[in-house]
Design an enzyme around this catalytic site. Structure first.
Site, PDB file in Angstrom:
ATOM      1  CB  SER A 189      -0.949  -0.044   1.197  1.00  0.00           C
ATOM      2  OG  SER A 189      -1.964   0.918   1.091  1.00  0.00           O
ATOM      3  CG  ASP A 343      -6.776  -2.385  -3.657  1.00  0.00           C
ATOM      4  OD1 ASP A 343      -7.173  -1.335  -3.111  1.00  0.00           O
ATOM      5  OD2 ASP A 343      -5.580  -2.740  -3.660  1.00  0.00           O
ATOM      6  CG  HIS A 373      -5.945  -2.035   0.118  1.00  0.00           C
ATOM      7  ND1 HIS A 373      -5.037  -1.693  -0.861  1.00  0.00           N
ATOM      8  CD2 HIS A 373      -5.468  -1.512   1.274  1.00  0.00           C
ATOM      9  CE1 HIS A 373      -4.067  -0.992  -0.312  1.00  0.00           C
ATOM     10  NE2 HIS A 373      -4.291  -0.872   0.980  1.00  0.00           N
TER      11      HIS A 373
END
Length: 403
Positions: A189, A343, A373
């Site tokens: 991320s 995501d 995610h």
């Protein structure tokens, strides 16, 4: 008795309604994800209320989860774990105990959390680094860069880069018996963003003689220009990371001024004089057709130059690695990119994979059709989500083969 039963039924219905959230059919163990989503959603609601009442900053409330999940550095039979500093930056160091005939490989890891939350000491990240160190017999440096909103860009990048540059010194690699030709940067991320930015910067830094062997980017956040990509539209309300939360993370990375968040929400934050950068995120040419679905590409709607003048960071490749030129991308090491179908950041990874491949960079792109995610960090016990264990195995296998 009848009144109590009625109250119970009403209460149960309300709780069930709150916990329930639409989950794509191809995600395994949907109720586990719903429960996790309910925890995140509740914390978000508390954060919003606390901020409106002037009791606490939104991100400070979210950090309660990081604090609750924090683990002190604890060694085990396979790995020695210590907290230390590299060039003034806090890191958690994982040193394998397994004997080796030669030098070890190493991974510099940057945790996720939208540049605002997270910690290398969280249970999930401690587990991930510990597993990596043990399975690969590798030194793992998990970097605790400073966080927004107390610190804005470029502090997070500078911390990540300083720690990386320090570790890549020959004397430091020698101290930890690391092979200078077998070092990788990795992150998930926001951490994937930092890993990509660090890898780009190292290419042009003449002071760094030991270069990276590989980079691994796990559902990375890579661009700040177009926050209405198909993945942002399709997954706007998906659990764990919604579109609104990602925009909040992005804006807080650069400033606490709410005007930037408002402009990003309407996707009108880029001024016309920077319009040439949209070629790097033009999903009409860079995304595969199967991801475009019924979405029709329209040109950008430009905003006032005032925000870009005050907060130029969102146009900086150090914050948005997808904005790097071809010259800045050529020469990057073999790259692993993991994307998840459900995501908002899915398309960032696809766009980067397309651009790197076009320049001859070896890319392994793993796409999880049933992924969401944060899936990789839900792997701290055998009873956690199966998709996370599968993705973790794929990531570690790639590192074993390429590092």
């Amino acid at each position: 008795m009848g009144a109590k039963l009625l109250c119970f039924c009403v209460a149960f219905t309300l709780v069930a309604y709150y916990i329930y959230s639409p989950i794509p059919e191809n995600i395994e163990q949907p109720w586990k994800l719903m429960l996790m989503s309910a925890v995140f959603r509740t914390l978000g609601h508390v954060a919003e209320a606390a901020e409106r009442l002037g009791l606490a900053n939104y991100m400070d409330v979210l950090m309660l989860l990081s604090a609750a999940e924090y683990m002190a550095p604890t060694s085990d039979e396979n790995v020695t774990v210590t907290d230390t500093e590299f060039s003034g930056v806090a890191v958690r160091l994982f040193l394998p105990k397994k004997p080796t005939e030669g030098l070890r490989r190493a991974v510099l890891y940057f945790h996720g959390g939208g540049f605002c939350v997270g910690d290398a000491g969280m249970k999930a990240y401690d587990f991930l680094a510990r597993r990596t160190s043990s399975q690969l017999n590798a030194v793992v440096v998990s970097v605790n860069y400073r966080l927004a909103p107390k610190y804005h860009f470029p502090v997070q990048f500078e911390d990540a880069y300083s720690a990386s540059k320090f570790f890549l010194q020959s004397r430091v690699l020698s101290q930890y018996a690391v092979d200078p030709t077998r070092v990788c940067v990795a992150g998930d991320s926001a951490g994937g963003n930092l890993a990509a930015a660090v890898a780009q910067k190292l290419l042009e830094d003449s002071e760094v003689t030991n270069k990276l062997k590989a980079q691994a980017l796990i559902y990375p956040a890579l661009q700040t220009l177009d926050l209405n990509l198909p993945s942002y539209q399709q997954n706007a309300n998906m659990p764990i990371l919604s579109k609104s939360l990602m925009i909040r993370f992005w804006s807080e990375y650069f400033t606490s001024d709410p005007s930037l968040r408002e402009a990003m929400t309407s996707n009108r934050h880029v001024p016309a004089q920077w319009g040439h950068l949209f070629q790097f995120v033009n999903w009409s040419t860079l995304l595969p057709d199967r991801l475009k679905k019924d979405h029709v590409y329209t040109g950008p709607v430009f905003g006032s130059p005032a925000l870009a003048e005050k907060y130029p960071g969102f146009l900086d490749p150090r914050a948005a690695p997808l904005l790097a030129t071809e010259a800045q991308l050529q020469g990057l090491p073999p790259t692993y990119i993991l994307t998840c179908q459900h995501d908002v950041l899915r398309d960032d990874g696809f766009l980067y994979a397309t651009r790197l491949r076009a320049l001859g960079v070896p890319v392994t792109h793993e796409h999880a059709e049933d992924g969401f995610h944060g899936a990789l960090i839900f792997v701290t016990s055998p009873g956690d989500l199966a998709v996370g264990h599968r993705l973790l195995s794929g990531y570690l296998q790639w590192l074993e083969e390429h590092l």
